[in-house]
Design a protein around this motif. Structure first.
Motif, PDB file in Angstrom:
ATOM      1  N   VAL A 401       0.849  -1.200   0.000  1.00 32.81           N
ATOM      2  CA  VAL A 401       0.000   0.000   0.000  1.00 32.81           C
ATOM      3  C   VAL A 401       0.887   1.253   0.000  1.00 32.81           C
ATOM      4  CG1 VAL A 401      -1.842   1.237   1.203  1.00 32.81           C
ATOM      5  CG2 VAL A 401      -1.864  -1.241   1.155  1.00 32.81           C
ATOM      6  N   TYR A 404       2.355   1.947  -3.435  1.00 33.01           N
ATOM      7  CA  TYR A 404       1.328   2.473  -4.341  1.00 33.01           C
ATOM      8  C   TYR A 404       1.088   3.954  -4.033  1.00 33.01           C
ATOM      9  CZ  TYR A 404      -3.271   3.671  -6.090  1.00 33.01           C
ATOM     10  OH  TYR A 404      -4.313   4.330  -6.694  1.00 33.01           O
ATOM     11  N   ALA A 405       1.113   4.287  -2.751  1.00 31.35           N
ATOM     12  CA  ALA A 405       0.773   5.642  -2.320  1.00 31.35           C
ATOM     13  C   ALA A 405       1.785   6.692  -2.800  1.00 31.35           C
ATOM     14  CB  ALA A 405       0.662   5.695  -0.803  1.00 31.35           C
ATOM     15  N   THR A 408       0.790   6.779  -6.660  1.00 29.47           N
ATOM     16  CA  THR A 408      -0.519   6.184  -7.002  1.00 29.47           C
ATOM     17  C   THR A 408      -0.447   5.441  -8.340  1.00 29.47           C
ATOM     18  OG1 THR A 408      -1.322   8.269  -7.930  1.00 29.47           O
ATOM     19  CG2 THR A 408      -1.934   7.811  -5.657  1.00 29.47           C
ATOM     20  N   LEU A 410      -0.081   1.474  -9.751  1.00 25.96           N
ATOM     21  CA  LEU A 410      -0.008   0.051  -9.420  1.00 25.96           C
ATOM     22  C   LEU A 410       1.234  -0.586 -10.033  1.00 25.96           C
ATOM     23  CD1 LEU A 410      -3.745  -0.982  -9.732  1.00 25.96           C
ATOM     24  CD2 LEU A 410      -2.370  -1.094  -7.671  1.00 25.96           C
TER      25      LEU A 410
ATOM     26  N   LEU B 100      -6.846  -5.218  -5.394  1.00 22.94           N
ATOM     27  CA  LEU B 100      -6.966  -3.769  -5.148  1.00 22.94           C
ATOM     28  C   LEU B 100      -7.804  -3.106  -6.255  1.00 22.94           C
ATOM     29  CD1 LEU B 100      -3.402  -2.593  -4.021  1.00 22.94           C
ATOM     30  CD2 LEU B 100      -5.475  -2.519  -2.670  1.00 22.94           C
ATOM     31  N   LEU B 105      -9.378  -1.426  -1.645  1.00 21.33           N
ATOM     32  CA  LEU B 105      -8.371  -1.562  -0.588  1.00 21.33           C
ATOM     33  C   LEU B 105      -8.870  -2.395   0.590  1.00 21.33           C
ATOM     34  CD1 LEU B 105      -5.604  -0.592   0.693  1.00 21.33           C
ATOM     35  CD2 LEU B 105      -6.892   1.301   1.650  1.00 21.33           C
ATOM     36  N   ILE B 149      -4.783   9.576  -0.103  1.00 23.76           N
ATOM     37  CA  ILE B 149      -4.305   8.865  -1.308  1.00 23.76           C
ATOM     38  C   ILE B 149      -5.510   8.339  -2.098  1.00 23.76           C
ATOM     39  CG2 ILE B 149      -2.918   6.897  -2.141  1.00 23.76           C
ATOM     40  CD1 ILE B 149      -1.241   9.048  -0.731  1.00 23.76           C
ATOM     41  N   TRP B 150      -5.452   8.541  -3.405  1.00 22.80           N
ATOM     42  CA  TRP B 150      -6.529   8.052  -4.273  1.00 22.80           C
ATOM     43  C   TRP B 150      -6.300   6.577  -4.585  1.00 22.80           C
ATOM     44  CZ3 TRP B 150      -6.377   5.891  -9.182  1.00 22.80           C
ATOM     45  CH2 TRP B 150      -7.633   5.718  -9.802  1.00 22.80           C
ATOM     46  N   PHE B 151      -7.322   5.778  -4.365  1.00 18.61           N
ATOM     47  CA  PHE B 151      -7.267   4.362  -4.751  1.00 18.61           C
ATOM     48  C   PHE B 151      -8.298   4.141  -5.856  1.00 18.61           C
ATOM     49  CE2 PHE B 151      -5.131   4.158  -0.743  1.00 18.61           C
ATOM     50  CZ  PHE B 151      -4.230   3.114  -0.885  1.00 18.61           C
ATOM     51  N   PRO B 152      -7.983   3.256  -6.819  1.00 22.08           N
ATOM     52  CA  PRO B 152      -8.926   3.061  -7.925  1.00 22.08           C
ATOM     53  C   PRO B 152     -10.282   2.574  -7.410  1.00 22.08           C
ATOM     54  CG  PRO B 152      -7.175   1.401  -7.971  1.00 22.08           C
ATOM     55  CD  PRO B 152      -6.794   2.389  -6.941  1.00 22.08           C
TER      56      PRO B 152
END
Lengths: 495, 162
Positions: A401, A404-405, A408, A410, B100, B105, B149-152
């Protein structure tokens, strides 16, 4: 000069910096205590978080882990004869016999006093030596920088000369990783294989996090759980009287701190050598040399002062020449460069406040780590009971995580997994992974210096032979390669 | 016969794979590196990659020779057993990355931790429930809400929304 020192002093005592260094030291102690993890894992896991902070605070956080790790490593070495960090194995020579005699407090007091003293002494030497070295290096141009970097990587590769081919291969691989993506100078695509995601290149962070964060934890899931039933501490804090008693070895403490600092400033030598050298010197000069190996606080002091002096020692070539001596300082170099700060002699002129903050932060880290262990000795010691496999799985998910942060993307997490597999294989096989990290971190710097050097020489390497400093450094590089190899051949012939 | 890492065909195989890969990249590098710029070769983008790939190739020569002439060397890793458990956890980690995107998440973290803890033998009920829950909550709070934080958006959610 004095004004910059004062600014650095105030910056080090700012609330944000204090929180960062105390938290970093705490994490460092925890990962140092847990065998199989170590400060490197702690640093790379915190690396993605550090980008949201100012450079001085990010560095305090990571330096806290770096130094705290060595403090923590002594605890299981004394109590269980299991070093938390490899260099603490020397501490166990005398620390564990003391525990067996029911004098664990004496062993721990000596080890922690050694760590504290070694850390403080080494920061003092750093404060004195860094400006001197920076002054010498101020006249350097690209050819000198290139030869210094060359000398540094040769020293590291030669430190693993029993695996010379592998060291060279991994160094080359690290350099190659740094070339993937868009070239910063000419904006040309390199090894992107027609993809868009590769154009951003392979970032230092997922590579380091994969190699150490994921690679090391994959190893941890395979290791058996430690038997830790026999931890018995008479009190939950450090015993002041034992601490006072250990102070009678102050000469050993100072000597070992100095040895550790100078071993630390040589790239590729590492904390294990510092520990062994400090211990061996203390043993030879001690009036009680027969007690060494059977449980003497002096042995614990020497070993811990030696290894805890290494972080500040390693900062000397890092800050003044931009050459990291080991994987941990290579990660710190990555933090500098990601923040647009390039270590070298001009750093001390351009960023005097940052450097002063760094010095005071390192002093404070040693105080914080020592104080935390003094007050919460038993709770920290009990950390070894936490199952390593459980921690490994949790660290993996935090790493993924976290990585990724950072951007952002993958793709970075995918790179981290691929590097985790590579790191796992290399760590299990015992290959010198440090040379790979050195290659990744120094790749871009060395490439730029090389191209600038060739530009100055209009395409010819002869320019290196026309500059006296380059000539001296090249001669030293050649000697570094030739002397050990000749000695090895002589030993083989004699055998 | 020696069972040491210095005399192991496994190590030589890895070294050889790296060496051969470097050779292939070295041969194709003029096409894999854009050299259309105006800079002369020594200032251009190709010079350093050639040196790095050359280094890998040079370092792999001993491995290539030993692999071709194995002598008494064995297929030996490190004597610590086969990496089945690590491979299973690694498989979970790869699935977690896909998870993910598909499940988001929270669900992926919860499931990954529960499955991975079971795989590594940390399978008491308290650990299997409490640890995944706690870690998921902490990660969500730190990354999603504190750091922003942006997550898809999970693909599953998109399907339900449609």
């Amino acid at each position: 000069m004095f004004a910059h020192m004062m600014d650095g002093f105030y910056a080090a005592f700012s609330m944000a910096n204090l929180i960062a260094l105390v938290f970093g030291s705490f994490v460092g102690i925890v990962v140092g205590i847990l065998p199989g993890l170590g400060p490197m894992v702690g640093m790379v896991v915190l690396l993605p978080f550090s980008f949201s902070f100012a450079p001085d605070i990010a560095l305090s956080l990571l330096l806290g882990v770096f130094c705290g790790g060595y403090f923590g490593g002594a605890i299981p070495a004394v109590l269980l004869r299991t070093p938390g960090v490899p260099s603490s194995i020397v501490t166990s020579f005398d620390g564990y016999p003391l525990t067996q005699k029911g004098e664990a407090q004496a062993g721990l007091s000596a080890a922690l006093l050694g760590s504290f003293g070694g850390g403080i002494i080494s920061v003092m030497i750093l404060m004195f030596l860094a400006p001197v070295l920076a002054h010498v290096a101020a006249s350097f141009g690209p050819p000198e920088y290139f030869t210094v970097a060359l000398f540094g990587v040769v020293l590291v590769v030669m430190a693993f000369r029993s695996q010379l081919g592998r060291g060279i291969m991994l160094l080359g691989l690290g350099f190659w990783f740094s070339t993937v993506g868009i070239d910063g100078t000419t904006l040309s695509e390199r090894f992107v294989f027609g993809t868009l995601v590769m154009q951003n290149g392979l970032d230092i962070v997922p590579i380091c996090l994969g190699l150490f964060g994921i690679g090391q934890t994959l190893i941890l899931v395979e290791q058996s759980i430690m038997k830790t039933d026999h931890i018995h501490l008479s009190r939950s804090t450090l015993d002041f009287s034992q601490l006072w008693a250990a102070l009678k070895y102050w000469k050993t403490l100072i000597r070992s701190g100095v040895i550790g600092t100078f071993v630390g400033l040589l790239p590729g030598t590492g904390s294990i050598l510092a520990s062994f050298m400090a211990y061996d010197t203390a043993k030879r000069l001690s009036p009680e040399k027969e007690r060494f190996g059977h449980g003497t606080p002096e042995g614990c002091i020497a070993s811990e002062a030696g290894n805890n002096a290494v972080p500040a020692g390693a900062m000397i070539p890092l800050l003044t020449l931009g050459i990291p001596g080991d994987a941990l300082s290579a990660v710190l170099l990555g933090v500098f460069t990601i923040n647009g700060i390039y270590p070298g002699p001009l750093l001390l002129v351009k960023e005097p406040v940052l450097i002063s903050t760094l010095y005071f932060s390192m002093l404070l880290i040693n105080v914080a780590a020592f104080a935390m262990l003094m007050i919460w000795l038993r709770p920290f010691a009990m950390i070894v009971k936490v199952p390593g496999r459980l921690l490994a799985v949790v660290i993996m998910v935090i790493s993924m995580v976290g990585i990724y942060a950072v951007n952002t993307r993958l793709f970075d997490a995918g790179v981290a997994i691929a590097m985790g597999v590579l790191g796992y294989i290399l760590l299990r096989m015992g290959w010198p992974v440090v040379t790979l990290v050195m290659g990744v971190v120094l790749g871009e710097i060395m490439e730029n210096r090389l191209r600038q050097t060739l530009s100055l020489g209009e395409g010819s390497f002869m320019i290196l032979f026309q500059r006296p400093i380059c000539l001296v450094l090249l001669a030293l590089t050649l000697l570094t390669i030739a002397v050990p190899l000749i000695r090895d051949v002589q030993k083989k012939t004699a055998a | 016969m020696k069972n040491s890492s210095l005399n192991s065909r496994t190590h030589d195989l890895l070294g050889s794979v790296l060496g051969v890969s470097a050779l292939v990249l070295l041969i194709f590098s003029p096409w894999l590196v854009d050299t259309t710029g105006p800079d002369p070769f020594y200032k251009g983008p190709l010079v350093f990659p050639l040196i790095t790939l050359g280094l890998i190739l040079a370092g792999s020569v001993p491995s290539l020779i030993r692999l071709a002439r194995p002598g008494d060397a064995l297929w030996y890793l490190d004597g610590q057993g086969k990496p089945f458990r690590a491979a299973r956890v690694l498989g979970c980690l790869v699935l977690y990355l896909g998870g993910l995107v598909i499940f988001g998440l929270e669900i992926s973290t919860l499931v990954f931790l529960a499955v991975a803890l079971k795989l590594v033998g940390q399978d008491s009920r308290a650990k299997l429930i409490l640890v995944p829950l706690l870690v998921t909550v902490i990660l969500t709070v730190i990354f999603k809400y504190s750091l922003g934080i942006w997550f898809p958006e999970p693909l599953v959610m998109q399907i339900f929304m449609e």
